[in-house]
Design an enzyme around this catalytic site. Structure first.
Site, mmCIF file in Angstrom:
data_model
loop_
_atom_site.group_PDB
_atom_site.id
_atom_site.type_symbol
_atom_site.label_atom_id
_atom_site.label_comp_id
_atom_site.label_asym_id
_atom_site.label_seq_id
_atom_site.Cartn_x
_atom_site.Cartn_y
_atom_site.Cartn_z
ATOM 1 N N ASP A 146 0.835 -1.192 0.000
ATOM 2 C CA ASP A 146 0.000 0.000 0.000
ATOM 3 C C ASP A 146 0.878 1.253 0.000
ATOM 4 O OD1 ASP A 146 -2.293 1.443 -0.059
ATOM 5 O OD2 ASP A 146 -2.739 1.262 2.071
ATOM 6 N N CYS A 204 -23.814 -6.210 -14.267
ATOM 7 C CA CYS A 204 -24.027 -5.784 -12.873
ATOM 8 C C CYS A 204 -23.570 -4.332 -12.688
ATOM 9 C CB CYS A 204 -23.231 -6.699 -11.941
ATOM 10 S SG CYS A 204 -23.302 -6.224 -10.205
ATOM 11 N N CYS A 207 -22.567 -1.993 -7.270
ATOM 12 C CA CYS A 207 -21.667 -1.125 -6.480
ATOM 13 C C CYS A 207 -21.885 0.345 -6.825
ATOM 14 C CB CYS A 207 -20.214 -1.529 -6.706
ATOM 15 S SG CYS A 207 -19.712 -1.544 -8.437
ATOM 16 N N CYS A 211 -23.536 3.186 -3.723
ATOM 17 C CA CYS A 211 -22.639 4.185 -3.113
ATOM 18 C C CYS A 211 -23.433 5.333 -2.482
ATOM 19 C CB CYS A 211 -21.676 4.733 -4.166
ATOM 20 S SG CYS A 211 -20.582 5.994 -3.477
HETATM 21 S S1 SF4 Z 1 -17.553 -4.730 -8.911
HETATM 22 FE FE1 SF4 Z 1 -19.575 -3.796 -8.988
HETATM 23 S S2 SF4 Z 1 -20.295 -4.207 -11.072
HETATM 24 FE FE2 SF4 Z 1 -18.593 -5.614 -10.703
HETATM 25 S S3 SF4 Z 1 -19.598 -7.477 -9.948
HETATM 26 FE FE3 SF4 Z 1 -19.016 -6.268 -8.128
HETATM 27 S S4 SF4 Z 1 -20.865 -5.058 -7.659
HETATM 28 FE FE4 SF4 Z 1 -21.116 -5.829 -9.753
HETATM 29 S S1 SF4 Z 2 -18.339 5.920 -0.504
HETATM 30 FE FE1 SF4 Z 2 -16.443 5.041 -1.370
HETATM 31 S S2 SF4 Z 2 -16.215 3.069 -0.323
HETATM 32 FE FE2 SF4 Z 2 -18.340 3.762 0.003
HETATM 33 S S3 SF4 Z 2 -19.536 2.799 -1.619
HETATM 34 FE FE3 SF4 Z 2 -18.917 4.824 -2.346
HETATM 35 S S4 SF4 Z 2 -16.994 4.479 -3.454
HETATM 36 FE FE4 SF4 Z 2 -17.370 2.661 -2.199
#
Ligand code: SF4
Ligand code: SF4
Length: 377
Positions: A146, A204, A207, A211
């Site tokens: 890191d 997909c 994510c 957020c």
């Molecule tokens: S990173 Fe996001 S788009 Fe890719 S599989 Fe995971 S949740 Fe779905």
């Molecule tokens: S705030 Fe940052 S860590 Fe939380 S879901 Fe959004 S991108 Fe991901």
């Protein structure tokens, strides 16, 4: 090159040694990060790094490992799982009186552990070299974890550790994304791994949708300035008003985009006792943590990455969590009691929290994300 060095055998040995040292996977890649360098420059030009000036401060060293450590021709990339068992992640996230702390930092600071293990691995590699092997550099193999100057995610991707998901983190089809990365830069022309994992995000976009602060301008691109991890850890000043309600009870980092990712049903719990939660940090009340004195904060976060934000950042972040909690006399008393003893920065966040506490509960829309399922073992 001395005939006695079998690079294929050494590469195979490195993978065995890495596993013995507790890394779940070891991959080897060349150092061509040309595509990643272009993407990095575009990303920096948009200002998405915020105040993280170190991301732009190393010229091309970040994308050219041989500029960072002259003589480097390969990178050995490793990963280590960190999820410390079932920490009731979703339950804590949904309880506005609790403090949510990112799951990678509930135990000891991972940097030391991983750097130490990588140094052992680097020494094993050095010791395996024939006595007549040319050692023209003062270094032999250098370990990083890191570290600012190393682009570890593109290197991990090239080394076959996973693919870069739409949330920009590395996902492994057998292990999800709850793992740390580390690297050894080496001058040895080891055979590279050819097993890059194909991107399996498909249609997909979970994510991106989950957020809380809309930090993804588009898939595969993060505006760090909007990310709760940046806002609560990297950002040392005021947290902008627009983010305070969406932050909810996340007082150090955020895991939502990982928690929602379907690939994390394959994640494994860590076997490292250092990563297990300490001082009840996986399940503490906001008020309890806010009432810690500075001495208690320093004692209870000793050896933890949470120390990075200091006591002022700690109180600032928890004040936001308390402002998002249901109105409660105990919370209001704690905020008022702490106010005279803290900096102007923290006072301003306490004043905001008191203002929130004065509002009727139904008027406060806490943007709790419906991260739909518990993390699976
Ligand atoms: S990173 Fe996001 S788009 Fe890719 S599989 Fe995971 S949740 Fe779905
Ligand atoms: S705030 Fe940052 S860590 Fe939380 S879901 Fe959004 S991108 Fe991901």
């Amino acid at each position: 090159m001395p005939n006695s060095l079998d690079l294929n055998q050494l590469a195979a040995d490195i993978k065995v040694w890495g596993r013995e040292l507790g890394f779940q996977q070891v991959g080897i890649t060349d150092i061509d990060l040309g595509d990643a360098e272009i993407r990095l420059k575009e990303w920096l030009a948009k200002g998405y790094n915020g105040t993280m000036e170190w991301m732009a401060a190393h010229d091309n060293k970040r994308s050219r490992p041989a500029d960072l450590v002259p003589g480097t021709v390969r990178v050995i990339s490793v990963r280590m799982d960190y999820l410390p068992g079932d920490t009731q992640q979703i339950k804590i996230l949904k309880d506005p009186t609790k403090a949510y702390i990112s799951r990678y930092t509930l135990g000891r600071d991972y940097h030391k552990l991983i750097r130490k293990r990588l140094s052992v691995l680097a020494k094993q590699i050095d010791d395996a070299l024939p006595a007549d092997y040319p050692k023209q550099h003062e270094w032999l193999n250098r370990a990083f974890v890191d570290s600012a100057p190393v682009m570890e995610r593109p290197l991990a991707e090239k080394a076959g550790l996973g693919w870069s998901g739409k949330h920009t983190l590395i996902i492994n089809s057998n292990a999800g994304s709850w793992f740390f990365l580390g690297e050894i830069l080496t001058f040895l022309p080891l055979p590279v791994d050819q097993s890059e994992q194909p991107n399996q995000c498909g249609a997909c976009s979970a994510c991106l949708k989950v957020c809380p602060t809309d930090a993804f301008p588009q898939p595969y691109e993060l505006d760090a300035r909007r990310c709760i991890s940046y806002l609560t850890i990297e950002n040392k000043g005021t947290i902008p008003l627009e983010f305070r309600e969406p932050i909810g009870n996340r007082i150090f980092g955020c895991d939502d985009c990982q928690a929602i990712c379907p690939w994390n049903k394959y994640a494994q719990f860590t076997g490292e006792t250092d990563f297990l939660p300490r001082h009840g940090l996986a399940d503490s009340d906001l008020v309890t943590l806010f009432n810690w004195s500075e001495a208690e904060y320093l004692k209870n976060t000793e050896g933890s990455a949470i120390r990075r934000i200091g006591y002022e950042g700690w109180l600032r972040n928890i004040a936001i969590g308390l402002g998002n909690a249901p109105s409660d006399a105990t919370i209001i008393a704690a905020l008022n009691a702490k106010r005279p003893t803290v900096s102007a920065l923290v006072q301003e966040h306490i004043d905001w929290a008191l203002g929130q506490q004065a509002k009727p509960n139904y008027r406060r829309k806490r943007k709790i994300q419906n991260t739909s399922r518990a993390i699976q073992s």
